[in-house]
Each structure stands twice: as structure tokens, then as C-alpha cells.
Design an enzyme around this catalytic site. Structure first.
Site, PDB file in Angstrom:
ATOM      1  N   ARG A  18       3.575   5.874  12.336  1.00 22.72           N
ATOM      2  CA  ARG A  18       4.205   4.841  13.183  1.00 22.72           C
ATOM      3  C   ARG A  18       5.240   4.083  12.358  1.00 22.72           C
ATOM      4  O   ARG A  18       5.264   4.187  11.127  1.00 22.72           O
ATOM      5  CB  ARG A  18       3.162   3.901  13.794  1.00 22.72           C
ATOM      6  CG  ARG A  18       2.274   3.217  12.798  1.00 22.72           C
ATOM      7  CD  ARG A  18       1.378   2.136  13.454  1.00 22.72           C
ATOM      8  NE  ARG A  18       0.389   1.704  12.496  1.00 22.72           N
ATOM      9  CZ  ARG A  18      -0.908   2.052  12.527  1.00 22.72           C
ATOM     10  NH1 ARG A  18      -1.382   2.825  13.495  1.00 22.72           N
ATOM     11  NH2 ARG A  18      -1.732   1.619  11.598  1.00 22.72           N
ATOM     12  N   SER A  42       5.787   0.609  12.576  1.00 24.50           N
ATOM     13  CA  SER A  42       5.289  -0.726  12.206  1.00 24.50           C
ATOM     14  C   SER A  42       6.390  -1.790  12.117  1.00 24.50           C
ATOM     15  O   SER A  42       6.449  -2.545  11.135  1.00 24.50           O
ATOM     16  CB  SER A  42       4.528  -0.654  10.882  1.00 24.50           C
ATOM     17  OG  SER A  42       3.427   0.193  10.990  1.00 24.50           O
ATOM     18  N   HIS A  68      -3.344  -2.511  -4.374  1.00 22.46           N
ATOM     19  CA  HIS A  68      -2.001  -3.107  -4.428  1.00 22.46           C
ATOM     20  C   HIS A  68      -1.454  -3.062  -5.856  1.00 22.46           C
ATOM     21  O   HIS A  68      -0.283  -2.777  -6.075  1.00 22.46           O
ATOM     22  CB  HIS A  68      -2.039  -4.548  -3.922  1.00 22.46           C
ATOM     23  CG  HIS A  68      -2.348  -4.654  -2.448  1.00 22.46           C
ATOM     24  ND1 HIS A  68      -1.678  -3.918  -1.504  1.00 22.46           N
ATOM     25  CD2 HIS A  68      -3.265  -5.391  -1.766  1.00 22.46           C
ATOM     26  CE1 HIS A  68      -2.152  -4.199  -0.302  1.00 22.46           C
ATOM     27  NE2 HIS A  68      -3.128  -5.082  -0.432  1.00 22.46           N
ATOM     28  N   ASP A 123       2.441   2.735   2.471  1.00 24.30           N
ATOM     29  CA  ASP A 123       1.150   2.486   3.110  1.00 24.30           C
ATOM     30  C   ASP A 123       0.003   3.188   2.368  1.00 24.30           C
ATOM     31  O   ASP A 123       0.182   4.281   1.832  1.00 24.30           O
ATOM     32  CB  ASP A 123       1.212   2.987   4.567  1.00 24.30           C
ATOM     33  CG  ASP A 123       0.042   2.461   5.394  1.00 24.30           C
ATOM     34  OD1 ASP A 123      -0.596   1.479   4.968  1.00 24.30           O
ATOM     35  OD2 ASP A 123      -0.234   3.040   6.452  1.00 24.30           O
ATOM     36  N   LEU A 144      21.990   0.761  -8.448  1.00 21.62           N
ATOM     37  CA  LEU A 144      21.019   0.916  -7.350  1.00 21.62           C
ATOM     38  C   LEU A 144      20.800  -0.444  -6.708  1.00 21.62           C
ATOM     39  O   LEU A 144      20.645  -1.444  -7.416  1.00 21.62           O
ATOM     40  CB  LEU A 144      19.682   1.433  -7.907  1.00 21.62           C
ATOM     41  CG  LEU A 144      18.490   1.380  -6.940  1.00 21.62           C
ATOM     42  CD1 LEU A 144      18.660   2.381  -5.797  1.00 21.62           C
ATOM     43  CD2 LEU A 144      17.175   1.667  -7.677  1.00 21.62           C
TER      44      LEU A 144
HETATM   45  C1  FPP Z   1       0.434  -1.378   2.692  1.00 16.81           C
HETATM   46  O1  FPP Z   1      -0.812  -0.857   2.338  1.00 16.81           O
HETATM   47  C2  FPP Z   1       0.975  -2.129   1.591  1.00 16.81           C
HETATM   48  C3  FPP Z   1       1.336  -3.428   1.643  1.00 16.81           C
HETATM   49  C4  FPP Z   1       1.210  -4.255   2.858  1.00 16.81           C
HETATM   50  C5  FPP Z   1       1.835  -4.102   0.467  1.00 16.81           C
HETATM   51  C6  FPP Z   1       2.780  -3.301  -0.359  1.00 16.81           C
HETATM   52  C7  FPP Z   1       2.724  -3.821  -1.730  1.00 16.81           C
HETATM   53  C8  FPP Z   1       2.855  -3.076  -2.846  1.00 16.81           C
HETATM   54  C9  FPP Z   1       3.213  -1.660  -2.862  1.00 16.81           C
HETATM   55  C10 FPP Z   1       2.630  -3.705  -4.162  1.00 16.81           C
HETATM   56  C11 FPP Z   1       3.404  -4.901  -4.362  1.00 16.81           C
HETATM   57  C12 FPP Z   1       4.855  -4.650  -4.296  1.00 16.81           C
HETATM   58  C13 FPP Z   1       5.746  -5.478  -4.822  1.00 16.81           C
HETATM   59  C14 FPP Z   1       7.191  -5.141  -4.722  1.00 16.81           C
HETATM   60  C15 FPP Z   1       5.349  -6.681  -5.553  1.00 16.81           C
HETATM   61  P1  FPP Z   1      -2.111  -1.367   3.124  1.00 16.81           P
HETATM   62  O2  FPP Z   1      -2.663  -2.496   2.344  1.00 16.81           O
HETATM   63  O3  FPP Z   1      -1.744  -1.648   4.535  1.00 16.81           O
HETATM   64  O4  FPP Z   1      -3.005  -0.106   2.996  1.00 16.81           O
HETATM   65  P2  FPP Z   1      -4.121   0.382   4.023  1.00 16.81           P
HETATM   66  O5  FPP Z   1      -3.380   0.973   5.198  1.00 16.81           O
HETATM   67  O6  FPP Z   1      -4.848   1.422   3.235  1.00 16.81           O
HETATM   68  O7  FPP Z   1      -4.948  -0.805   4.370  1.00 16.81           O
END
Ligand code: FPP
Length: 224
Positions: free
Chosen positions: A178, A180, A29, A12, A122
């Protein structure tokens, strides 16, 4: 000292990182993907057999289409570039969640799983379109369909995580406490670590500090 078979992570904080650095959630991201690579390497170094990453939840469909498209393009590029390397490194990829994506993404995911199926070093369980409540419903329905008894063994058997040991620990970055809708059944006895840093800032050192702390915890499982 506790051994570690399985680490699960809620990655997150990408969006906030991107907004803070260049007013772009998508940049976060992109940067978060670098952390994914870093943590995969560190997991191998620590000889841990399972790493489960929460990449896209059933609730994430509520995000703007532009952000969803960006995430899936990132995933596509990542797999196209990395899957041969994963295979050479003896890494197995498994998707947990319902594969209800475009034909192109579904094929890519299926091919990536097939290619790495026999790998042993892994196992990366990538949670995509994953929601724990929907996974539990899926399990109960499968039990009924197969005329089995509802018991703990069968519920576990019909989850997407069949044959995967429950996580020893869960890490959630991003300073939010949390679950989620992530692995609600499987995390029943896991140790939980909430990390203040945003996912793109989470380093190998931060990860190793948590693993070291986990190893020293006395795990009672209800006993004394
Ligand atoms: C949560 O951060 C992150 C996600 C919903 C996406 C996770 C994706 C990656 C780590 C990159 C892509 C991964 C792969 C494997 C291709 P958020 O966007 O909810 O962050 P915020 O809480 O700051 O809004």
C-alpha cells in the site's frame, strides 16, 4: 535503459524486525537506521540525485509516546552525528512535511537544511510529519492565497516537493502493498517495487537488484 533521478522509499518493517529479534520494536528502528546509511551510500554509488525516505507520517502520531520519543531521539542523534559528514560529502538535506516538532528538533532540522543547502551530489528528502493528503490541501490553499489558476503545474509548484523531479521508482519494504498516504500526486507514473524483506534486512544487493530491474522496464506513459 531508463536513467534514475529519484528513488523514494517506504522503510517498512522495523517494528516487526525488532519484535522478532529481541521483542523490542525500538531495536528495529535502531537497526533500520543502519539500513538508511547503507542505502544513502549505495544511492551515491549509483549516481542518483534524489532519495526520499518516509521516516514519520502524519498517522504515526497514533503510536505509543515511548516509541515516538525513541524515534525522535534517534533522529536527533543521527543528525547531530552525521550532518557534518553529509556536508563534506556534498549531500543536501531537505525536510518534507510540516515541521511541528519540539523547538529543539525544529532548530536542528532548520540548521541541518541551512548548512547543506548548496550541496549538489545527492539530495535526501526526509519525510517527517508527512502526509500526502495534507500536502495537497496545503498546495491548493497556497494557490488560492496567491490567486493562481488550479492546474497541474501550480499544484506541483506548491507541494513540499517543489523543484524535485517526481520519483522514477518507489520501493516499499516489509511485505505490505500500500502507499500509506505517501507522495500520492508525485507517484502518478512511478514504477512500484514491493519488497518482502523487512527494512533492517534490506541490503545494498537487494537495492541494486531493484535498480537493475527498473532500468529495463519499458515506460510508456500512456503511449504504446
Ligand atoms: C516503519 O516501520 C518505520 C518507521 C515508521 C520509522 C522509520 C524510521 C527509521 C528507518 C529509523 C529512523 C530514521 C531516521 C532518518 C532517523 P514500522 O515501525 O511501521 O514497522 P512494522 O510495520 O513492522 O510495525
Amino acid at each position: 535503459m531508463n536513467s534514475i533521478k529519484h528513488v523514494a522509499i517506504i522503510m517498512d518493517g522495523n517494528g516487526r524486525w525488532g519484535l522478532k529479534h529481541r521483542k523490542s520494536r525500538n531495536l528495529g528502528h535502531k537497526e533500520g537506521l543502519k539500513t538508511v546509511e547503507r542505502i544513502i551510500k549505495a544511492t551515491i554509488k549509483n549516481k542518483i540525485k534524489h532519495l526520499t525516505l518516509y521516516a514519520f507520517s502524519t498517522e504515526n502520531w497514533r503510536r505509543p509516546k515511548k516509541e515516538i520519543d525513541f524515534l525522535f531521539n534517534l533522529l536527533e542523534d543521527f543528525l547531530l552525528n552525521k550532518i557534518n559528514e553529509f556536508n563534506q560529502q556534498n549531500i543536501k538535506l531537505k525536510i518534507i512535511g510540516k515541521k511541528r516538532f519540539s523547538k529543539k528538533i525544529n532548530n536542528l532540522l532548520n540548521n541541518s537544511e541551512k548548512k547543506t543547502y548548496n550541496n549538489k551530489k545527492l539530495q535526501i528528502n526526509l519525510a517527517l510529519n508527512y502526509g500526502s493528503k495534507s500536502e495537497l490541501v496545503h498546495s491548493f490553499l497556497a494557490i488560492i492565497k496567491n490567486k493562481k489558476y488550479i492546474n497541474e503545474r501550480n499544484i506541483s509548484k506548491y507541494l513540499f516537493t517543489k523543484n524535485i523531479p517526481d520519483p522514477d521508482l518507489l520501493i516499499r519494504t516489509g511485505n505490505t502493498q500500500r502507499l500509506s498516504n505517501f507522495l500520492l500526486w508525485q507517484l502518478a507514473y512511478s514504477e512500484i517495487f514491493f519488497e518482502k524483506k523487512l527494512w533492517p534486512d534490506f541490503s545494498e544487493k537487494d537495492y541494486n537488484i531493484i535498480l537493475k530491474k527498473f532500468k529495463k522496464i519499458k515506460r510508456n506513459y500512456g503511449n504504446i
